[in-house]
Design an enzyme around this catalytic site. Structure first.
Site, mmCIF file in Angstrom:
data_model
loop_
_atom_site.group_PDB
_atom_site.id
_atom_site.type_symbol
_atom_site.label_atom_id
_atom_site.label_comp_id
_atom_site.label_asym_id
_atom_site.label_seq_id
_atom_site.Cartn_x
_atom_site.Cartn_y
_atom_site.Cartn_z
ATOM 1 N N TYR A 56 5.782 -11.030 -74.180
ATOM 2 C CA TYR A 56 7.205 -11.221 -73.816
ATOM 3 C C TYR A 56 7.736 -9.909 -73.191
ATOM 4 O O TYR A 56 7.899 -8.835 -73.838
ATOM 5 C CB TYR A 56 7.966 -11.484 -75.071
ATOM 6 C CG TYR A 56 7.734 -12.812 -75.692
ATOM 7 C CD1 TYR A 56 7.240 -13.935 -75.060
ATOM 8 C CD2 TYR A 56 8.156 -13.027 -77.050
ATOM 9 C CE1 TYR A 56 6.901 -15.056 -75.751
ATOM 10 C CE2 TYR A 56 8.003 -14.432 -77.595
ATOM 11 C CZ TYR A 56 7.100 -15.436 -77.004
ATOM 12 O OH TYR A 56 6.842 -16.479 -77.766
ATOM 13 N N SER A 200 10.950 -23.368 -79.348
ATOM 14 C CA SER A 200 12.133 -23.970 -78.440
ATOM 15 C C SER A 200 12.875 -25.297 -79.400
ATOM 16 O O SER A 200 12.823 -26.251 -78.879
ATOM 17 C CB SER A 200 11.306 -24.802 -77.461
ATOM 18 O OG SER A 200 10.970 -23.899 -76.308
ATOM 19 N N PRO A 201 13.060 -24.785 -80.340
ATOM 20 C CA PRO A 201 13.781 -25.784 -81.194
ATOM 21 C C PRO A 201 15.067 -26.363 -80.809
ATOM 22 O O PRO A 201 15.343 -27.499 -81.039
ATOM 23 C CB PRO A 201 14.265 -25.267 -82.668
ATOM 24 C CG PRO A 201 14.299 -23.641 -82.044
ATOM 25 C CD PRO A 201 13.167 -23.482 -81.150
ATOM 26 N N LEU A 202 15.752 -25.570 -79.841
ATOM 27 C CA LEU A 202 16.943 -26.319 -78.916
ATOM 28 C C LEU A 202 16.487 -26.788 -77.661
ATOM 29 O O LEU A 202 17.397 -26.988 -76.695
ATOM 30 C CB LEU A 202 17.987 -24.959 -79.098
ATOM 31 C CG LEU A 202 18.406 -24.553 -80.115
ATOM 32 C CD1 LEU A 202 19.352 -23.427 -79.848
ATOM 33 C CD2 LEU A 202 19.337 -25.587 -80.923
ATOM 34 N N ALA A 203 15.148 -27.197 -77.542
ATOM 35 C CA ALA A 203 14.452 -27.424 -76.136
ATOM 36 C C ALA A 203 15.255 -26.707 -74.938
ATOM 37 O O ALA A 203 15.668 -27.081 -73.848
ATOM 38 C CB ALA A 203 15.260 -29.006 -75.961
ATOM 39 N N GLY A 205 17.945 -24.906 -75.002
ATOM 40 C CA GLY A 205 19.346 -25.115 -74.605
ATOM 41 C C GLY A 205 19.656 -26.631 -74.407
ATOM 42 O O GLY A 205 20.854 -26.943 -74.104
ATOM 43 N N GLY A 209 24.219 -29.315 -76.087
ATOM 44 C CA GLY A 209 25.714 -30.057 -75.530
ATOM 45 C C GLY A 209 26.336 -29.189 -74.293
ATOM 46 O O GLY A 209 27.392 -30.085 -73.722
ATOM 47 N N LYS A 210 25.789 -28.135 -74.173
ATOM 48 C CA LYS A 210 26.789 -27.261 -73.058
ATOM 49 C C LYS A 210 26.070 -27.732 -71.655
ATOM 50 O O LYS A 210 26.996 -27.392 -70.567
ATOM 51 C CB LYS A 210 26.642 -25.931 -73.175
ATOM 52 C CG LYS A 210 25.409 -25.161 -73.143
ATOM 53 C CD LYS A 210 25.448 -23.863 -73.493
ATOM 54 C CE LYS A 210 24.038 -23.234 -73.675
ATOM 55 N NZ LYS A 210 24.059 -21.613 -73.885
HETATM 56 N N1 LIG Z 1 4.390 -19.936 -79.062
HETATM 57 C C1 LIG Z 1 4.747 -20.006 -78.124
HETATM 58 O O1 LIG Z 1 4.125 -20.553 -76.948
HETATM 59 C C2 LIG Z 1 6.061 -20.178 -77.857
HETATM 60 C C3 LIG Z 1 6.957 -20.617 -76.756
HETATM 61 C C4 LIG Z 1 8.030 -20.653 -76.231
HETATM 62 C C5 LIG Z 1 8.844 -19.958 -77.309
HETATM 63 N N2 LIG Z 1 8.466 -19.544 -78.331
HETATM 64 C C6 LIG Z 1 9.190 -18.508 -79.185
HETATM 65 O O2 LIG Z 1 10.226 -19.499 -79.851
HETATM 66 C C7 LIG Z 1 11.781 -19.023 -79.279
HETATM 67 C C8 LIG Z 1 12.603 -20.063 -79.008
HETATM 68 O O3 LIG Z 1 12.197 -20.600 -78.068
HETATM 69 P P1 LIG Z 1 12.856 -20.835 -76.833
HETATM 70 O O4 LIG Z 1 13.316 -19.408 -76.342
HETATM 71 O O5 LIG Z 1 11.834 -21.270 -75.520
HETATM 72 O O6 LIG Z 1 14.050 -21.641 -76.693
HETATM 73 P P2 LIG Z 1 15.233 -22.339 -77.606
HETATM 74 O O7 LIG Z 1 15.157 -21.560 -78.787
HETATM 75 O O8 LIG Z 1 15.070 -23.873 -77.694
HETATM 76 O O9 LIG Z 1 16.461 -22.122 -76.680
HETATM 77 C C9 LIG Z 1 17.156 -20.777 -76.778
HETATM 78 C C10 LIG Z 1 17.975 -20.777 -75.520
HETATM 79 O O10 LIG Z 1 19.106 -21.825 -75.749
HETATM 80 C C11 LIG Z 1 20.545 -21.200 -75.687
HETATM 81 N N3 LIG Z 1 20.963 -21.066 -76.847
HETATM 82 C C12 LIG Z 1 20.649 -20.434 -77.952
HETATM 83 N N4 LIG Z 1 21.145 -20.559 -79.043
HETATM 84 C C13 LIG Z 1 22.372 -21.301 -78.609
HETATM 85 C C14 LIG Z 1 23.588 -21.689 -79.088
HETATM 86 N N5 LIG Z 1 23.726 -21.797 -80.411
HETATM 87 N N6 LIG Z 1 24.542 -22.543 -78.414
HETATM 88 C C15 LIG Z 1 24.098 -22.640 -77.191
HETATM 89 N N7 LIG Z 1 23.137 -22.325 -76.560
HETATM 90 C C16 LIG Z 1 22.197 -21.466 -77.145
HETATM 91 C C17 LIG Z 1 20.107 -19.716 -75.035
HETATM 92 O O11 LIG Z 1 20.243 -19.944 -73.529
HETATM 93 P P3 LIG Z 1 21.276 -19.879 -72.649
HETATM 94 O O12 LIG Z 1 22.730 -19.428 -73.161
HETATM 95 O O13 LIG Z 1 21.123 -19.364 -71.212
HETATM 96 O O14 LIG Z 1 21.360 -21.532 -72.433
HETATM 97 C C18 LIG Z 1 18.665 -19.423 -75.361
HETATM 98 O O15 LIG Z 1 18.055 -18.506 -74.810
HETATM 99 C C19 LIG Z 1 11.261 -17.831 -78.520
HETATM 100 O O16 LIG Z 1 12.282 -16.793 -78.310
HETATM 101 C C20 LIG Z 1 10.002 -17.478 -78.898
HETATM 102 O O17 LIG Z 1 9.907 -16.423 -79.916
HETATM 103 C C21 LIG Z 1 7.101 -19.554 -78.503
#
Ligand SMILES: NC(=O)c1ccc[n+]([C@@H]2O[C@H](COP(=O)([O-])OP(=O)(O)OC[C@H]3O[C@@H](n4cnc5c(N)ncnc54)[C@H](OP(=O)(O)O)[C@@H]3O)[C@@H](O)[C@H]2O)c1
Length: 315
Positions: A56, A200-203, A205, A209-210
């Protein structure tokens, strides 16, 4: 905040934790002070596990975390979970990579070291890198071992290489519109008592809903090529989001909080690790725990997403 345990370690971890990939060019948080504020708010919300990785920001995320935890005197508050990439798994590189993580994180011991993905471009035998990681546990450089993006059959192989240790967690993509983990990995983890860290629990983002089919920004970040946002998929994803919006109104919550709540209701072993770019997002995400929607609403969301198929064959 609600808490659960990290596998069978007895370590108490927050039911919703924090992903720190956001502290990188991929997501855009490249200013240390912003990352520090995210970490402060996470601690205020009772979040006590932070997930990062060597890749990262090519070490930037680990560096920010190490610096912030030292400055804030929060090392004891957080369990630090980091990852070694699948390309660094030759035995000599395992030792080198872990020492570099330790130095960037400014710690004596890494709490949870996960193999980020199985080696794909090199023939690194599974037992070569798993034994090296186990040796680092014996040497006090790592406390617990985890795997990320490993199918159950490879998890079994990796575990069979260990003599005194065991794997305590599995990390996998899992959210309300991308549910492949339910087929094999989550049942396996439940049977074996392993924690599932849902990435990616929020897919990314998509389920907050935004974003709407009419308002899909041209992402300049990591989402540019993300299948879930491709118009062919997003028009169907949005049908699930509409249900999340409706359920959220009923509980006075945000759709993203409903999406996280749905995950923790779906398996006792699942711990979502949403990424946050600012304090408001961490605070909001922490509110995905501490309450429960009704079983009827959980089922309504499940049924809305049951027939959704995200295609990755887009050209
Ligand atoms: N093991 C692996 O291969 C792997 C792969 C991917 C991720 N990960 C880990 O999983 C974590 C989370 O996954 P991810 O980053 O892919 O995606 P995510 O958690 O599904 O989505 C994060 C994005 O959603 C938006 N967001 C977050 N909280 C919000 C809220 N309350 N309201 C509105 N928008 C919100 C933000 O982007 P915007 O504001 O720009 O929309 C944020 O950057 C990473 O940080 C990492 O630690 C691991």
């Amino acid at each position: 905040m609600e808490y659960t345990f990290l596998g069978n370690t007895g370590e108490k971890i927050s039911r919703i934790s924090l992903g720190a990939w956001q502290f990188s060019e991929s997501w855009g948080v490249t200013e240390y002070e912003i990352a520090k504020k995210v970490i402060i708010e996470a601690a205020n919300q009772g979040i006590n596990l932070i997930d990062t990785a060597e890749v990262y920001g090519r070490g930037m995320s680990e560096q920010f975390i190490g610096k912030a935890l030292r400055e804030l005197n929060l090392r004891e508050h957080f369990l630090i979970a980091t990852k070694i990439p699948g390309d660094f798994l030759a035995e000599h590189d395992v030792y080198k990579a872990v020492e570099k993580s330790i130095s960037r994180l400014q710690v004596k011991t890494i709490d949870l070291m996960q193999v980020h993905w199985p080696p794909c471009w090199h023939n690194f035998p599974t037992c070569e890198y798993m034994r090296a990681l186990e040796k680092l546990v014996h040497l006090g450089r790592i406390r617990y071992l985890g795997l990320s993006n490993f199918p159950p059959i490879l998890v079994e192989e990796a575990r069979s290489c260990l003599s005194t240790e065991d794997v305590v967690s599995l990390q996998i993509r899992y959210n309300v519109v991308e549910r492949d983990a339910e087929k094999e990995l989550i049942p396996y983890a439940e049977r074996e008592g392993l924690t599932v860290l849902a990435w990616s629990p929020l897919a990314k983002g998509a389920v907050t809903g935004k974003y709407t089919p009419e308002n899909l920004p041209k992402f300049e970040d990591v989402r540019g090529g993300e299948a879930v946002f491709h118009p062919e998929n997003f028009k169907n994803v949005y049908k699930v989001v509409e249900v999340l919006i409706d359920v959220a109104k009923k509980y006075g919550r945000e759709p993203s909080q409903v999406a996280l709540n749905w995950l923790i209701m779906s398996s006792p072993n699942v711990v979502p690790i949403p990424g946050a770019k600012n304090e408001e997002q961490v605070k909001s995400n922490a509110g995905g725990a501490g309450w429960r929607m009704s079983i009827e609403d959980w089922l309504r969301i499940k049924e809305a997403s049951d027939n959704l198929k995200i295609t990755r064959v887009l050209w």
